[in-house]
Enzyme design. Structure first.
Site, short mmCIF file in Angstrom:
data_model
loop_
_atom_site.label_atom_id
_atom_site.label_comp_id
_atom_site.label_asym_id
_atom_site.label_seq_id
_atom_site.Cartn_x
_atom_site.Cartn_y
_atom_site.Cartn_z
N SER A 10 97.72 -67.46 -7.18
CA SER A 10 97.99 -68.57 -6.27
C SER A 10 96.76 -69.47 -6.17
O SER A 10 95.67 -69.12 -6.63
CB SER A 10 98.33 -68.03 -4.88
OG SER A 10 97.16 -67.50 -4.29
N LYS A 11 96.98 -70.61 -5.55
CA LYS A 11 95.89 -71.56 -5.35
C LYS A 11 94.76 -70.91 -4.55
O LYS A 11 93.59 -71.14 -4.79
CB LYS A 11 96.43 -72.80 -4.63
CG LYS A 11 95.36 -73.78 -4.23
CD LYS A 11 95.97 -75.07 -3.77
CE LYS A 11 95.09 -75.88 -2.86
NZ LYS A 11 93.70 -75.59 -2.72
N ARG A 12 95.18 -70.05 -3.61
CA ARG A 12 94.18 -69.39 -2.76
C ARG A 12 93.21 -68.53 -3.58
O ARG A 12 92.02 -68.46 -3.31
CB ARG A 12 94.87 -68.53 -1.70
CG ARG A 12 94.16 -68.62 -0.38
CD ARG A 12 94.91 -67.97 0.76
NE ARG A 12 96.32 -68.30 0.82
CZ ARG A 12 97.28 -67.40 1.06
NH1 ARG A 12 96.97 -66.13 1.25
NH2 ARG A 12 98.54 -67.77 1.13
#
Ligand code: GLU
Length: 494
Positions: free
Chosen positions: A258-260
């Site tokens: 994910s972007k996280r």
């Protein structure tokens, strides 16, 4: 049958590398089979629409070298290629299904459905609007034609009429046969309350009308496959081939990337920057070929040891057999290594013509660019590494104190005085090495130590590119100045 493959992103924000990987595999599959690569914008969900994202998709594909043969900006014979412009087509097709008795209007108010759901859930059951209970709701199967006509003036949805108790069987090129009991499905909504088609309906209609021969998409769409099969069946259409690509996993291998994860560990998850907060691979100093090569390895292998591929080689080597079922772990170090191989493959002339390289070298005298890149290119994992790699060019690097302490007891000032003498007498810097080596030998100076002192004087530390290359870039006068400075520094420290 002509190979026609589409990439069908929704404009809901930046394109994550998982999306670009889907576009890449679709593109490679199309090109390998002399086919056509189509871009279709799936923008029927107005609530998720994010301004600027379609433009981003075009730019990201462009930078990635995945130029569509047909699509909203290039046109083609199967347009429009934006779903929001195809409303009339969906209307005609839903009318057809209703006429065939395969779909029906449903008028139930939200409160009624919430209540029905609650009753089922209170009894520990799952609520499904479907074969078992559809006759107890307000829809065109239960109401008279007149009432239906009247209700069509207000809000309604259109649902697919799914028979229960059938085994749905559909083949995926990577996963084999997928089976599902139709009783587990509710009567899927095909047209929403706002008159727009749902993803399932629009996707099937468009894939059929655009004559898509193989649908390639991420594994997260696998649960939709049996539903799509039922829609094809309802129209009595043949299905295309299907290929669901493995997930891209976090570096730990646990869960979807994910972007996280990128924000936390400092790596990009988008091809190009999206706003100020999300830096892309492009801005992180990746070459298109390095980026694409690494993406290709996320879920595919050639069946050989080869890992570094040019774009052309990828087009020739790509095959469905090489696509894996299991998730592909994202590894930024590996991505940089692949990028490094592509940087090193380019000639210095090619490299200095790249805008990102030009930008990094803008403060360096342009007569030095070629020699500098020649010297440094084998050390670059990303183009951005240039920043640190050229830090010694315009100014002397601050001396590394630890190195100073290591060298200071070994008479570095005397060694450097000798080096400066030889350098001073040297008319051609190319020959410096051939003069220094015998001098060190004759004077019983350890060659390694001499090189360390010389490097320390020029760049302030013991690491860096080829020393004589560095000296050549700096030129005789600057090199002599730096040696003199180091001599007085060592004298001061003793
Ligand atoms: N619009 C879907 C997405 O955003 C595409 C799914 C498909 O390729 O069928 O990913």
């Amino acid at each position: 049958m002509k190979t026609r493959v589409r990439f069908a992103p929704s404009p809901t924000g930046a394109l994550h590398i998982g999306g670009v990987r889907t576009a890449l595999f679709s593109y490679l599959y199309a090109k390998k089979n002399n086919g056509v690569f189509i871009l279709r914008i799936e923008d029927t969900d107005q609530s998720r629409y994010v301004k600027g994202s379609e433009e981003y998709i075009h730019q990201a594909l462009d930078w990635s070298g995945l130029t569509p043969d047909e699509g909203p900006s290039v046109g083609g014979d199967f347009g429009p290629y934006r779903q929001s412009e195809r409303k009339e087509i969906y209307k005609q097709h839903i009318d057809l299904l209703i006429k065939k008795g395969k779909a029906y209007y449903a008028f139930d108010k939200a409160e009624r459905l919430i209540e029905a759901r609650k009753i089922e859930e209170d009894n520990g059951k799952t609520f499904r609007y479907g074969a078992e209970n559809r006759m107890s709701f307000e829809n065109s199967l239960t109401l008279s034609d007149d009432v239906v006509k009247e209700k069509l003036q207000g809000d309604y949805v259109v649902r697919l009429k799914i028979d229960s108790g059938n085994e749905i069987s559909v083949f995926d090129e990577i996963r084999g046969n997928i089976l599902l009991d139709s009783s587990l499905l509710d009567d899927k909504i095909l047209i929403k309350g706002d008159g727009m088609p749902t993803y399932h309906f629009a996707s099937v209609v468009d894939d059929k009308l655009m004559e898509i021969s193989c649908v390639i998409r991420g594994e997260e769409w696998l649960p939709s496959l049996p539903i799509h099969k039922l829609i094809y069946d309802a129209f009595e259409w043949d299905t295309p081939k299907f290929m669901h690509l493995p997930l891209i996993l976090k570096p730990s291998g646990k869960g979807k990337l994910s972007k996280r994860d990128g924000d936390k560990d400092g790596f990009p998850v988008f091809p190009i920057s999206w706003g100020k907060s999300s830096v892309g691979f492009r801005e992180s100093g990746f070459l298109t070929e390095g980026f694409i090569n690494y993406l290709a390895l996320l879920g595919w292998n050639s069946g050989t040891e080869q890992e570094v591929f040019s774009f052309e080689e990828l087009k020739q080597n790509f095959s469905v057999e090489g696509v894996q079922k299991g998730g592909a772990r994202f590894d930024f170090e590996k991505a940089k290594w692949i990028n490094h191989k592509h940087i090193d493959r380019l000639s210095p002339e090619e490299l200095i013509s790249l805008p990102l390289v030009k930008d990094k070298l803008k403060r360096v005298d342009s007569s030095k660019h070629l020699a500098l890149i020649q010297l440094l290119k084998e050390r670059l994992f990303t183009i951005n590494d240039l920043q640190a790699e050229i830090s010694w060019v315009s100014e002397r690097h601050p001396y590394d104190e630890k190195v100073m302490r290591k060298l200071k007891s070994k008479s570095p000032d005397i060694i450097l005085e000798g080096v400066s003498k030889i350098l001073n007498e040297c008319n051609e810097l190319k020959k410096l090495k051939d003069l220094l080596m015998p001098w060190a030998k004759e004077n019983e100076i350890n060659i390694g130590l001499m090189m360390q002192c010389f490097r320390f004087a020029l760049v302030g530390k013991l690491t860096g590119p080829d020393l004589f290359g560095v000296c050549n870039i700096l030129g005789k006068n600057v090199s002599l100045d730096r040696i003199m400075h180091a001599i007085s520094y060592f004298k001061q420290k003793n």
